[in-house]
Design a protein around this motif. Structure first.
Motif, PDB file in Angstrom:
ATOM      1  N   HIS A  33       1.136  -0.837  -0.362  1.00  0.00           N
ATOM      2  CA  HIS A  33       0.224  -0.075  -0.042  1.00  0.00           C
ATOM      3  C   HIS A  33       0.364   1.092  -0.412  1.00  0.00           C
ATOM      4  CE1 HIS A  33      -3.604   2.305   0.682  1.00  0.00           C
ATOM      5  NE2 HIS A  33      -2.494   2.886   1.531  1.00  0.00           N
ATOM      6  N   ILE A  34       0.002   2.105  -1.172  1.00  0.00           N
ATOM      7  CA  ILE A  34       0.923   3.184  -1.039  1.00  0.00           C
ATOM      8  C   ILE A  34       0.046   4.128  -1.180  1.00  0.00           C
ATOM      9  CG2 ILE A  34       3.281   2.689  -2.184  1.00  0.00           C
ATOM     10  CD1 ILE A  34       2.677   3.994  -4.699  1.00  0.00           C
ATOM     11  N   SER A  35       0.754   5.781  -0.308  1.00  0.00           N
ATOM     12  CA  SER A  35      -0.427   6.546  -0.429  1.00  0.00           C
ATOM     13  C   SER A  35       1.063   8.315  -1.103  1.00  0.00           C
ATOM     14  CB  SER A  35      -0.927   6.896   1.299  1.00  0.00           C
ATOM     15  OG  SER A  35       0.303   6.833   1.993  1.00  0.00           O
ATOM     16  N   GLY A  36       0.014   9.453  -1.071  1.00  0.00           N
ATOM     17  CA  GLY A  36       0.826  10.495  -1.773  1.00  0.00           C
ATOM     18  C   GLY A  36       0.086  11.660  -1.916  1.00  0.00           C
ATOM     19  N   ARG A  37       0.688  12.320  -2.087  1.00  0.00           N
ATOM     20  CA  ARG A  37       0.106  13.903  -2.566  1.00  0.00           C
ATOM     21  C   ARG A  37       0.791  14.432  -3.628  1.00  0.00           C
ATOM     22  NH1 ARG A  37      -0.048  19.037  -0.543  1.00  0.00           N
ATOM     23  NH2 ARG A  37       2.134  18.054   1.424  1.00  0.00           N
ATOM     24  N   ILE A  38       0.455  15.284  -4.894  1.00  0.00           N
ATOM     25  CA  ILE A  38       0.764  15.680  -5.822  1.00  0.00           C
ATOM     26  C   ILE A  38       0.554  17.300  -5.038  1.00  0.00           C
ATOM     27  CG2 ILE A  38       0.776  15.570  -8.241  1.00  0.00           C
ATOM     28  CD1 ILE A  38       1.391  13.480  -7.388  1.00  0.00           C
ATOM     29  N   ILE A 112       2.180  -1.664   4.577  1.00  0.00           N
ATOM     30  CA  ILE A 112       1.768  -0.403   4.370  1.00  0.00           C
ATOM     31  C   ILE A 112       3.384   0.599   4.479  1.00  0.00           C
ATOM     32  CG2 ILE A 112       1.743   2.301   4.564  1.00  0.00           C
ATOM     33  CD1 ILE A 112      -1.095   0.987   6.422  1.00  0.00           C
ATOM     34  N   PHE A 113       4.096   0.341   2.970  1.00  0.00           N
ATOM     35  CA  PHE A 113       4.847   0.866   2.299  1.00  0.00           C
ATOM     36  C   PHE A 113       5.067   1.658   1.499  1.00  0.00           C
ATOM     37  CE2 PHE A 113       6.059  -3.196   4.315  1.00  0.00           C
ATOM     38  CZ  PHE A 113       7.462  -2.974   4.932  1.00  0.00           C
ATOM     39  N   PRO A 114       5.875   3.526   1.382  1.00  0.00           N
ATOM     40  CA  PRO A 114       7.230   3.648   1.807  1.00  0.00           C
ATOM     41  C   PRO A 114       6.470   3.828   2.969  1.00  0.00           C
ATOM     42  CG  PRO A 114       6.842   5.068   0.266  1.00  0.00           C
ATOM     43  CD  PRO A 114       5.863   4.101  -0.533  1.00  0.00           C
ATOM     44  N   PRO A 115       6.596   3.817   4.369  1.00  0.00           N
ATOM     45  CA  PRO A 115       5.843   4.626   5.355  1.00  0.00           C
ATOM     46  C   PRO A 115       6.190   5.760   5.794  1.00  0.00           C
ATOM     47  CG  PRO A 115       8.077   3.255   5.889  1.00  0.00           C
ATOM     48  CD  PRO A 115       8.319   3.388   4.688  1.00  0.00           C
ATOM     49  N   PHE A 116       5.817   6.392   4.822  1.00  0.00           N
ATOM     50  CA  PHE A 116       5.864   8.081   4.501  1.00  0.00           C
ATOM     51  C   PHE A 116       5.721   8.384   3.702  1.00  0.00           C
ATOM     52  CE2 PHE A 116      10.036   5.918   2.529  1.00  0.00           C
ATOM     53  CZ  PHE A 116       9.662   7.511   1.589  1.00  0.00           C
ATOM     54  N   LEU A 117       4.424   9.444   3.163  1.00  0.00           N
ATOM     55  CA  LEU A 117       3.449   9.894   2.837  1.00  0.00           C
ATOM     56  C   LEU A 117       4.256  10.094   1.337  1.00  0.00           C
ATOM     57  CD1 LEU A 117       0.155  11.009   2.310  1.00  0.00           C
ATOM     58  CD2 LEU A 117       0.988  13.045   2.419  1.00  0.00           C
ATOM     59  N   MET A 118       4.219   9.859  -0.076  1.00  0.00           N
ATOM     60  CA  MET A 118       5.183  10.429  -1.465  1.00  0.00           C
ATOM     61  C   MET A 118       4.084  11.485  -1.834  1.00  0.00           C
ATOM     62  SD  MET A 118       5.154   7.464  -3.767  1.00  0.00           S
ATOM     63  CE  MET A 118       6.590   8.155  -4.626  1.00  0.00           C
ATOM     64  N   VAL A 119       5.307  12.920  -1.632  1.00  0.00           N
ATOM     65  CA  VAL A 119       5.115  14.180  -1.809  1.00  0.00           C
ATOM     66  C   VAL A 119       5.443  13.815  -3.453  1.00  0.00           C
ATOM     67  CG1 VAL A 119       4.745  16.368  -1.695  1.00  0.00           C
ATOM     68  CG2 VAL A 119       3.984  14.905   0.284  1.00  0.00           C
ATOM     69  N   VAL A 120       5.019  14.918  -4.380  1.00  0.00           N
ATOM     70  CA  VAL A 120       5.693  14.714  -6.058  1.00  0.00           C
ATOM     71  C   VAL A 120       5.334  15.962  -6.203  1.00  0.00           C
ATOM     72  CG1 VAL A 120       5.937  13.449  -7.909  1.00  0.00           C
ATOM     73  CG2 VAL A 120       5.520  11.658  -6.125  1.00  0.00           C
ATOM     74  N   THR A 121       5.539  17.198  -6.418  1.00  0.00           N
ATOM     75  CA  THR A 121       6.235  18.891  -7.130  1.00  0.00           C
ATOM     76  C   THR A 121       6.168  18.239  -8.635  1.00  0.00           C
ATOM     77  OG1 THR A 121       7.165  19.154  -5.149  1.00  0.00           O
ATOM     78  CG2 THR A 121       6.378  20.369  -7.297  1.00  0.00           C
ATOM     79  N   ILE A 122       5.262  19.299  -9.304  1.00  0.00           N
ATOM     80  CA  ILE A 122       5.332  18.252 -10.921  1.00  0.00           C
ATOM     81  C   ILE A 122       5.157  20.643 -11.309  1.00  0.00           C
ATOM     82  CG2 ILE A 122       4.557  16.517 -11.749  1.00  0.00           C
ATOM     83  CD1 ILE A 122       1.749  17.890 -11.836  1.00  0.00           C
ATOM     84  N   TYR A 123       5.878  20.497 -12.569  1.00  0.00           N
ATOM     85  CA  TYR A 123       6.412  21.782 -12.999  1.00  0.00           C
ATOM     86  C   TYR A 123       5.764  22.356 -14.102  1.00  0.00           C
ATOM     87  CZ  TYR A 123       9.608  20.846  -9.061  1.00  0.00           C
ATOM     88  OH  TYR A 123      10.651  20.927  -7.455  1.00  0.00           O
ATOM     89  N   LYS A 124       4.998  24.035 -14.400  1.00  0.00           N
ATOM     90  CA  LYS A 124       4.649  23.715 -15.369  1.00  0.00           C
ATOM     91  C   LYS A 124       5.794  24.347 -16.720  1.00  0.00           C
ATOM     92  CE  LYS A 124       1.271  27.395 -17.218  1.00  0.00           C
ATOM     93  NZ  LYS A 124       0.938  28.652 -16.903  1.00  0.00           N
ATOM     94  N   ARG A 125       5.123  23.643 -17.622  1.00  0.00           N
ATOM     95  CA  ARG A 125       6.888  23.193 -18.608  1.00  0.00           C
ATOM     96  C   ARG A 125       6.524  24.760 -19.278  1.00  0.00           C
ATOM     97  NH1 ARG A 125       7.767  19.574 -22.228  1.00  0.00           N
ATOM     98  NH2 ARG A 125       6.611  18.164 -21.346  1.00  0.00           N
TER      99      ARG A 125
END
Length: 310
Positions: A33-38, A112-125
Motif C-alpha cells: 500500500h502506498i499513499s501520496g500527494r501531488i 503500508i510501504f513506504p512508511p511515509f507520505l509520498m509528495v511529488v511536485t510537478i512543474y509547469k512546462r
C-alpha cells in the motif's frame, strides 16, 4: 459480582473483535500500500493523472486522477517493479520507480510501504523548450535492510532544486526571447510611423520589464509624436474639407465661393502648392467670367446708344 451470562457475552464479543481485527490485518497485508500527494509548483493539482505501470509487462495496473487535495492511494502486488508516472497538461511529466521487492517476514507485519507520505511536485512546462530531465526517472523507492526509514530508501536521481533551477533558467531565456521580439516589433512599427501600434508594443515590453531604462523615455517621446500626429490629422481633415468645397463650387461655377474656400485651405496650410494652384485657377476662371460680363455690358451700351435718337 458480574453475572456469568454477561461475562460470557463480553468474552464472546472480545473474541469476535480480535478475529475481525486479525482478518482486517490479513487483508491489509495482501498488497503493498502506498499513499501520496501531488503538488503543483504554481496552481491546482486537480486533473493530474497518477499511473502505476508494471515494469515487467509494461501495462498500467493502477491509475487515478487526483482532486484539488492532490491525494492518491494504490494497492500493488508484492515482488514487482513499477514505474509511477505523474502527468498533467502543460506540465513536465515525472517518473518515479517503486519496488515492492520486500521480504515476506517484513510485509507480513506491516504492508503500508513506504512508511511515509509520498509528495511529488510537478512543474509547469516552458513553451518550446526541452529540458535535460525530461523522460528521465527522477527517483526510486525501494526496500533495503539498511534503509534510513523503516528499511526503506528513497533515492533521488534528479533533485527538485535542480529541476526548478533549470526551469527558471529556461523561463528567463524564453522571456528574453519574447521581450526582444516585442522590442523589434515596436521598432518596426515606429519606422513605418505607426505610432499607436508602436506604443502598444512598447507597453507590452514594459509589462515584462518594468524597470527597463529605455522604454519609458521612448513612450514619452511617442506620446508627444502621437499628439502632433493627431493635430496634423485634424489639420489635414480641415484642409481637405476646404479643398473639396472649393472643387464643388468650381463645378457649380461659383468662383467667388471657390476662391474663399481655397484661401481658407491656405490659411490651414500656408504655402501648400495644391491649394495655391487651385486658388490661381479659380481666380483666372472668375477673371474670364468678369471680362465676358464687361464686354457684354459694353456691347449692350454701344447698341443702346446707336438706337437712341439723341
Amino acid at each position: 459480582m458480574m453475572p456469568k451470562s454477561l461475562y460470557r457475552f463480553r468474552l464472546l464479543t472480545l473474541f469476535l473483535l480480535i478475529a475481525l481485527a486479525s482478518a482486517a490485518q490479513k487483508k491489509n497485508n495482501d498488497n503493498f500500500h502506498i499513499s501520496g500527494r501531488i503538488r503543483v509548483d504554481n496552481g491546482d493539482p486537480a486533473g493530474t493523472v497518477v499511473s502505476l505501470i508494471n515494469s515487467a509487462s509494461n501495462k498500467t495496473e493502477n491509475s487515478a486522477t487526483v482532486s484539488t487535495t492532490g491525494k492518491f492511494e494504490f494497492d500493488l502486488a508484492f515482488f514487482s517493479e513499477y514505474r509511477m508516472t505523474v502527468v498533467k497538461d502543460n506540465h513536465y511529466t515525472k517518473d518515479i520507480d517503486v519496488s515492492t521487492m520486500i521480504p515476506s517476514q517484513v510485509w507480513a507485519k506491516d504492508s503500508i510501504f513506504p512508511p511515509f507520505l509520498m509528495v511529488v511536485t510537478i512543474y509547469k512546462r516552458v513553451p518550446n523548450v526541452t529540458l535535460s530531465f525530461e523522460g528521465k526517472v527522477v527517483g526510486k523507492i525501494s526496500y533495503s535492510p539498511k534503509g534510513k526509514l523503516d528499511n526503506f530508501d528513497s533515492n533521488i536521481f534528479i533533485d527538485d532544486k535542480d529541476i526548478r533551477k533549470e526551469i527558471d533558467q529556461a523561463l528567463k531565456a524564453h522571456e528574453d526571447e519574447i521581450f526582444n521580439a516585442k522590442m523589434a516589433e515596436a521598432v518596426e512599427f515606429e519606422k513605418k510611423n505607426q505610432i499607436r501600434e508602436a506604443i502598444h508594443a512598447y507597453e507590452e515590453a514594459l509589462a515584462m520589464r518594468k524597470n527597463d531604462p529605455y522604454i519609458k523615455p521612448k513612450l514619452k517621446e511617442l506620446a508627444s509624436d502621437l499628439k502632433n500626429l493627431e493635430k496634423d490629422a485634424l489639420l489635414d481633415a480641415e484642409f481637405n474639407r476646404w479643398i473639396v468645397s472649393g472643387d464643388e463650387n468650381v463645378v457649380k461655377l461659383k468662383y467667388p465661393e471657390a476662391i474663399d474656400n481655397f484661401k481658407s485651405a491656405l490659411a490651414v496650410k500656408p504655402g501648400n502648392q495644391i491649394a495655391s494652384d487651385k486658388l490661381t485657377a479659380a481666380e483666372q476662371l472668375l477673371a474670364k467670367v468678369m471680362l465676358k460680363k464687361r464686354n457684354w455690358m459694353q456691347h449692350l451700351i454701344s447698341s443702346w446708344q446707336q438706337v437712341m435718337p439723341w
